[in-house]
Motif scaffolding. Structure first.
Motif, mmCIF file in Angstrom:
data_model
loop_
_atom_site.group_PDB
_atom_site.id
_atom_site.type_symbol
_atom_site.label_atom_id
_atom_site.label_comp_id
_atom_site.label_asym_id
_atom_site.label_seq_id
_atom_site.Cartn_x
_atom_site.Cartn_y
_atom_site.Cartn_z
ATOM 1 N N ALA A 17 0.832 -1.206 0.000
ATOM 2 C CA ALA A 17 0.000 0.000 0.000
ATOM 3 C C ALA A 17 0.866 1.255 0.000
ATOM 4 C CB ALA A 17 -0.932 -0.011 1.208
ATOM 5 N N ARG A 20 2.245 1.684 -3.474
ATOM 6 C CA ARG A 20 1.188 2.117 -4.402
ATOM 7 C C ARG A 20 0.786 3.577 -4.182
ATOM 8 N NH1 ARG A 20 -2.861 -0.896 -2.500
ATOM 9 N NH2 ARG A 20 -3.595 0.878 -1.252
ATOM 10 N N ASP A 21 0.628 3.944 -2.921
ATOM 11 C CA ASP A 21 0.051 5.259 -2.607
ATOM 12 C C ASP A 21 1.075 6.374 -2.487
ATOM 13 O OD1 ASP A 21 -2.370 3.927 -2.511
ATOM 14 O OD2 ASP A 21 -2.345 3.714 -0.328
ATOM 15 N N GLU A 22 2.330 6.033 -2.142
ATOM 16 C CA GLU A 22 3.310 7.085 -1.886
ATOM 17 C C GLU A 22 4.594 6.977 -2.705
ATOM 18 O OE1 GLU A 22 3.673 8.453 2.186
ATOM 19 O OE2 GLU A 22 2.159 6.993 2.830
ATOM 20 N N PRO A 25 3.941 7.142 -6.818
ATOM 21 C CA PRO A 25 3.629 8.526 -7.206
ATOM 22 C C PRO A 25 4.833 9.458 -7.070
ATOM 23 C CG PRO A 25 1.831 7.626 -5.913
ATOM 24 C CD PRO A 25 2.950 6.625 -5.846
#
Length: 387
Positions: A17, A20-22, A25
Motif C-alpha cells: 500500500a 502504491r500510494d506514496e 507517485p
C-alpha cells in the motif's frame, strides 16, 4: 509451499500500500528511471517516510524497535518489497544505508556509539555503509592494506576502499583496517569512520552495471578516528565482519528472487499485450516455453531459499545450505531475467526499461557478497571437511 506468518503478511500488505500510494507517485513526480542516479535528498525523504511508517527498522529485533521477524519472514518481506515494482524498493527497508547494516553491532557497540551513531541511523537521520573491499582484496578479504595506527586518543587511518555500496550517500562507514600487520585476520579491526572528517573523501563519479550513484570509492589520508569509534575490541574486526556471513548470504536471496519474480510478472504482462503476426506473442509456443521455464526455476529457487531459512530458524547449521542458496538463487535469477529480456525483444534492450535494469543488476549478484566460485568453495569445504 512456505507461507509467511500473519505478522509478515500484514507488513507485506502495508508495504504494498505504501508503494502504491506514496512511493510510485513520488517516482513519477520526480521522473525517476530504472538504474538512474537518485539524489541523496530524495533518498533521505524515502528513508524518513519509511521510518515513520515503521518499515525502515523492520528487520531489527523487537528490542531494537524492529518487528522481531524470523529469518524466513524477513525473506518474505524482502522478496515482496522488490516484487512491488518500486525503483526505490531497497531504500524502503534501508538495505543500502540503514538498520540492516548495523543491527548486529548493537551487541558490541558502546553506549556512546549507540547514542551518537546507531540510533541516528535507525531514525533515518544518518546513513552508513560497510567498507571492506579494496583493489587487491576482494574474495581474499584478509589481504586488506588500509592501516590504522594508534596515536594517543586517536587512530590514524590511511588507505582506500573500492566499490562500496551506499558510500555515495553515507555519513559513516563501518570500515575494516589493519591494526597489526603481522597478525593476519587477527590484526584487522573495525571502526566507525566519519566520511566528512578531514582526509576522508568519497569518489562516486563512476557507474557500476546497475547504474550510477549507489557505489563509491573511499580514500583515507591521515584520517584521525577517535579511539571511542573502535567497534568492539582491537583485532576482532574481521571476525565481526564475517560473523554473520552465513545468514547474510541467505538474506541476499530474496532480493535476487524478488527481481526474478518481477521480471516474470512483467514478461507475462508483455506476452499478453504485445501482438505480432496478428496475435499476442503469448500464443507462440517459443514464448510459452520461456515463461514456463522462468516460473519453474523461480519456484525451485524459492523452495531452496525458504527451506534453508526454516532450517536456520529451527537452530540448524546452514553452513552448506546458505552458500548453496546464494549460488543457486543468483544464477537462477540471472537466467530468468535473461529470458525476460528475450520475451521483451527490442524493448528489453532499452535503458529505462525495468527488465533491462534487472538484467544488469542481477548479473552483479553473481559477484557481490561472494562470487559464485567462492560459494562453491564454501559448499565443497562443508561437504568434504565438515566441522
Amino acid at each position: 509451499m512456505f507461507q509467511p506468518s500473519e505478522k509478515a503478511q500484514a507488513i507485506i500488505a502495508d508495504i504494498n500500500a505504501f508503494v502504491r500510494d506514496e512511493i510510485k507517485p513520488l517516482e513519477k513526480r520526480e521522473n525517476l528511471q530504472w538504474g538512474g542516479s537518485y539524489p541523496r535528498e530524495l533518498l533521505q525523504r524515502v528513508w524518513r517516510m519509511s521510518c515513520e511508517k515503521g518499515f525502515y527498522n523492520i528487520m531489527l529485533p523487537e528490542a531494537l524497535g524492529g518487528a522481531g521477524l524470523s529469518v524466513a519472514d524477513v525473506c518474505a518481506v524482502k522478496e515482496a518489497t522488490v516484487l512491488s515494482g518500486a525503483m526505490l524498493a531497497p531504500h524502503i527497508l534501508g538495505e543500502l544505508s540503514g538498520p540492516p547494516r548495523i543491527g548486529h553491532l548493537f551487541k558490541v557497540a558502546t553506549d556512546h556509539q549507540i547514542q551518537t551513531i546507531l540510533q541516528p541511523i535507525c531514525r533515518a537521520e544518518k546513513a552508513i555503509c560497510f567498507a571492506l573491499t579494496e583493489a587487491e582484496a576482494g574474495s581474499d578479504a584478509t589481504a586488506i592494506s588500509t592501516s590504522a595506527v594508534r596515536d594517543g586518543d586517536h587512530y590514524v587511518l590511511n588507505g582506500s576502499k573500492r566499490y562500496i555500496s551506499g558510500a555515495s550517500y553515507a555519513d559513516y562507514a563501518v570500515l575494516m583496517a589493519v591494526t597489526d600487520p603481522n597478525a593476519g585476520a587477527a590484526g584487522i579491526s573495525a571502526f566507525f569512520v566519519d566520511l566528512k572528517a578531514d582526509g576522508a573523501s568519497v569518489r562516486d563519479d563512476y557507474g557500476v552495471m546497475s547504474g550510477k550513484g549507489a557505489h563509491g570509492d573511499i580514500t583515507l589520508e591521515n584520517v584521525r578516528v577517535p579511539v571511542e569509534n573502535l567497534i568492539g575490541e582491537e583485532g576482532k574486526g574481521f571476525k565481526l565482519a564475517m560473523g554473520r556471513i552465513t545468514v547474510n548470504r541467505l538474506l541476499h536471496c530474496p532480493t535476487m528472487l524478488g527481481m526474478a519474480g518481477l521480471a516474470l510478472q512483467l514478461s507475462i504482462r508483455h506476452a499478453q499485450t504485445r501482438s505480432q503476426f496478428g496475435k499476442p506473442i503469448a500464443a507462440f509456443q517459443a514464448v510459452n516455453h520461456m515463461i514456463a521455464d522462468m516460473a519453474t526455476e523461480l519456484a525451485a529457487a524459492r523452495a531452496l531459499m525458504y527451506a534453508t531459512a526454516a532450517q536456520y530458524d529451527a537452530g540448524d547449521n546452514i553452513a552448506v545450505q546458505s552458500p548453496m542458496s546464494k549460488l543457486f538463487c543468483s544464477e537462477t535469477a540471472f537466467r530468468i531475467i535473461d529470458r525476460a529480456v528475450q520475451v521483451h525483444g527490442g524493448a528489453g534492450l532499452i535503458q529505462g526499461n525495468a527488465v533491462e535494469f534487472l538484467f544488469r543488476a542481477s548479473r552483479m549478484m553473481r559477484i557481490l557478497t561472494g562470487t559464485s566460485e567462492i560459494q562453491r568453495n564454501a559448499i565443497a569445504k562443508g561437504l568434504l571437511m565438515p566441522g
